[in-house]
Write a protein that holds these residues in place. Sequence first.
Motif, PDB file in Angstrom:
ATOM      1  N   VAL A  54       0.826  -1.129  -0.016  1.00  0.00           N
ATOM      2  CA  VAL A  54       0.113  -0.160  -0.018  1.00  0.00           C
ATOM      3  C   VAL A  54       0.936   1.184   0.050  1.00  0.00           C
ATOM      4  CG1 VAL A  54      -0.256  -0.255   2.539  1.00  0.00           C
ATOM      5  CG2 VAL A  54      -2.087   1.085   1.143  1.00  0.00           C
ATOM      6  N   LEU A  55       0.284   1.993  -0.620  1.00  0.00           N
ATOM      7  CA  LEU A  55       1.079   3.678  -0.630  1.00  0.00           C
ATOM      8  C   LEU A  55       0.327   4.695  -0.181  1.00  0.00           C
ATOM      9  CD1 LEU A  55       3.401   5.177  -2.437  1.00  0.00           C
ATOM     10  CD2 LEU A  55       1.693   5.233  -4.241  1.00  0.00           C
ATOM     11  N   ASP A  56       1.015   5.442   0.876  1.00  0.00           N
ATOM     12  CA  ASP A  56       0.580   6.429   1.438  1.00  0.00           C
ATOM     13  C   ASP A  56       1.004   7.713   0.915  1.00  0.00           C
ATOM     14  OD1 ASP A  56      -0.717   8.255   3.110  1.00  0.00           O
ATOM     15  OD2 ASP A  56       0.302   7.443   4.942  1.00  0.00           O
ATOM     16  N   ILE A  57       0.086   8.441   0.018  1.00  0.00           N
ATOM     17  CA  ILE A  57       0.606   9.771  -0.831  1.00  0.00           C
ATOM     18  C   ILE A  57       0.271  10.812  -0.016  1.00  0.00           C
ATOM     19  CG2 ILE A  57       0.209  11.084  -2.930  1.00  0.00           C
ATOM     20  CD1 ILE A  57      -1.140   8.245  -4.024  1.00  0.00           C
ATOM     21  N   GLY A  58       1.422  11.621   0.380  1.00  0.00           N
ATOM     22  CA  GLY A  58       1.111  12.962   0.997  1.00  0.00           C
ATOM     23  C   GLY A  58       1.062  12.464   2.527  1.00  0.00           C
ATOM     24  N   CYS A  59       1.741  11.785   3.222  1.00  0.00           N
ATOM     25  CA  CYS A  59       1.608  10.851   4.293  1.00  0.00           C
ATOM     26  C   CYS A  59       1.596  11.964   5.685  1.00  0.00           C
ATOM     27  CB  CYS A  59       2.548   9.814   4.699  1.00  0.00           C
ATOM     28  SG  CYS A  59       4.303  10.387   4.882  1.00  0.00           S
ATOM     29  N   GLY A  60       2.264  13.080   5.280  1.00  0.00           N
ATOM     30  CA  GLY A  60       2.144  13.996   6.487  1.00  0.00           C
ATOM     31  C   GLY A  60       3.293  13.493   7.579  1.00  0.00           C
ATOM     32  N   VAL A 101      -1.987  -4.895   6.649  1.00  0.00           N
ATOM     33  CA  VAL A 101      -1.253  -5.502   5.623  1.00  0.00           C
ATOM     34  C   VAL A 101      -0.296  -6.723   6.290  1.00  0.00           C
ATOM     35  CG1 VAL A 101      -1.207  -3.859   3.840  1.00  0.00           C
ATOM     36  CG2 VAL A 101       0.663  -4.100   5.313  1.00  0.00           C
ATOM     37  N   GLY A 102       0.111  -6.369   7.612  1.00  0.00           N
ATOM     38  CA  GLY A 102       0.762  -7.426   8.515  1.00  0.00           C
ATOM     39  C   GLY A 102       2.234  -7.467   8.170  1.00  0.00           C
ATOM     40  N   PRO A 103       3.225  -8.259   8.642  1.00  0.00           N
ATOM     41  CA  PRO A 103       4.300  -8.252   8.579  1.00  0.00           C
ATOM     42  C   PRO A 103       4.872  -8.690   7.102  1.00  0.00           C
ATOM     43  CG  PRO A 103       3.739 -10.010   9.868  1.00  0.00           C
ATOM     44  CD  PRO A 103       2.551  -9.308   9.720  1.00  0.00           C
ATOM     45  N   GLN A 104       4.223  -9.270   6.428  1.00  0.00           N
ATOM     46  CA  GLN A 104       4.492  -9.717   5.082  1.00  0.00           C
ATOM     47  C   GLN A 104       4.060  -8.944   4.040  1.00  0.00           C
ATOM     48  OE1 GLN A 104       6.113 -12.506   4.698  1.00  0.00           O
ATOM     49  NE2 GLN A 104       5.941 -12.719   7.064  1.00  0.00           N
ATOM     50  N   GLY A 105       3.366  -7.667   4.516  1.00  0.00           N
ATOM     51  CA  GLY A 105       2.955  -6.709   3.431  1.00  0.00           C
ATOM     52  C   GLY A 105       4.063  -5.473   3.443  1.00  0.00           C
ATOM     53  N   ARG A 106       3.765  -4.455   2.696  1.00  0.00           N
ATOM     54  CA  ARG A 106       4.668  -3.431   2.423  1.00  0.00           C
ATOM     55  C   ARG A 106       3.748  -2.259   2.522  1.00  0.00           C
ATOM     56  NH1 ARG A 106       6.931  -1.984  -3.096  1.00  0.00           N
ATOM     57  NH2 ARG A 106       8.658  -0.228  -2.698  1.00  0.00           N
ATOM     58  N   TRP A 148       8.921  -0.842  12.258  1.00  0.00           N
ATOM     59  CA  TRP A 148       8.547  -1.711  11.375  1.00  0.00           C
ATOM     60  C   TRP A 148       9.549  -1.793  10.176  1.00  0.00           C
ATOM     61  CZ3 TRP A 148       4.666   1.910  12.535  1.00  0.00           C
ATOM     62  CH2 TRP A 148       3.314   1.580  13.830  1.00  0.00           C
ATOM     63  N   PRO A 149      10.190  -3.059   9.989  1.00  0.00           N
ATOM     64  CA  PRO A 149      11.112  -3.307   9.089  1.00  0.00           C
ATOM     65  C   PRO A 149      10.434  -3.130   7.562  1.00  0.00           C
ATOM     66  CG  PRO A 149      10.494  -5.292  10.148  1.00  0.00           C
ATOM     67  CD  PRO A 149       9.919  -4.231  10.803  1.00  0.00           C
ATOM     68  N   ASN A 150       9.155  -3.306   7.465  1.00  0.00           N
ATOM     69  CA  ASN A 150       8.337  -3.424   6.068  1.00  0.00           C
ATOM     70  C   ASN A 150       7.781  -2.289   5.550  1.00  0.00           C
ATOM     71  OD1 ASN A 150       6.569  -3.576   8.332  1.00  0.00           O
ATOM     72  ND2 ASN A 150       4.969  -4.753   7.102  1.00  0.00           N
ATOM     73  N   VAL A 151       8.375  -0.810   6.444  1.00  0.00           N
ATOM     74  CA  VAL A 151       7.723   0.365   6.213  1.00  0.00           C
ATOM     75  C   VAL A 151       8.913   1.347   5.450  1.00  0.00           C
ATOM     76  CG1 VAL A 151       6.664   2.551   7.035  1.00  0.00           C
ATOM     77  CG2 VAL A 151       5.840   0.225   7.882  1.00  0.00           C
ATOM     78  N   PHE A 205       1.772  -1.466  -6.403  1.00  0.00           N
ATOM     79  CA  PHE A 205       0.858  -1.464  -5.179  1.00  0.00           C
ATOM     80  C   PHE A 205      -0.465  -1.848  -5.288  1.00  0.00           C
ATOM     81  CE2 PHE A 205       4.266   1.742  -4.576  1.00  0.00           C
ATOM     82  CZ  PHE A 205       4.562   1.556  -3.364  1.00  0.00           C
ATOM     83  N   ASP A 206      -1.101  -2.672  -4.442  1.00  0.00           N
ATOM     84  CA  ASP A 206      -2.264  -3.064  -4.424  1.00  0.00           C
ATOM     85  C   ASP A 206      -3.426  -1.885  -4.171  1.00  0.00           C
ATOM     86  OD1 ASP A 206      -1.768  -5.997  -4.705  1.00  0.00           O
ATOM     87  OD2 ASP A 206      -0.624  -5.667  -3.216  1.00  0.00           O
TER      88      ASP A 206
END
Length: 212
Positions: free
Chosen positions: A38-44, A56-61, A82-85, A102-103
């Motif tokens: 998942v992509l967070d656009i303009g995450c602030g 998305v859990g530890p296997q997600g991104r 979080w290593p997946n962030v 990205f999904d």
Amino acid sequence: MQLWDFAALTYYRVLDRFAGTLNTLAVDKLELEPGEAVLDIGCGTGASIPALVEAVGPQGRVVAMDFSPRMVAIARRRAAKWPNVEVRLTDACTTDHGAGEFDAAVALGAFSAMPDVPAAIANAADALRPGGRLFVFDVRLARKTRTTRFLRAAYRRIAGFTGADVVEELRNVFERVEPVFRVEGETTTVVLARKLTDTATGSACTPCRPSG
């Protein structure tokens, strides 16, 4: 740039306290599943990151991005455990996020404050896989009322608002753009956009990015 850096240290810290309901709504409507990207656009300052990681859990991104160095610095501290962030310092109007990586994606109060809304939305669409979805909460001042005229002028002066209608720009790029609520507010919008797949050809239906 200085405006958003200042905001990172002031009112964004206050807004973070009230972001929980919106983040929950975004995760719910995106129907995020473990293992998705998942992509967070303009995450602030990264208020959405914890909810996205949990979904998305530890296997997600999760990839979060913003144009403000101070906001990115705060978001990186928030995401450090979080290593997946990944939190990127980048411009959503000019950056290729990666074709079909990205999904899902989320943009909370982001697009309308950007100098090139069509380009930012086209980049978001490019980043999604066929079948991908984009949750958008944003300012929409399309109605011509005394309130919206005042807000348009103020928003233009404070944040460089171009006057672009985020919903119309989304419809120019995505085949399906659906309101989340039956009735929208006078000054805001909440929509879910989907990047479809042509079942006959297997190709993405998303139109090419706007010219110019």
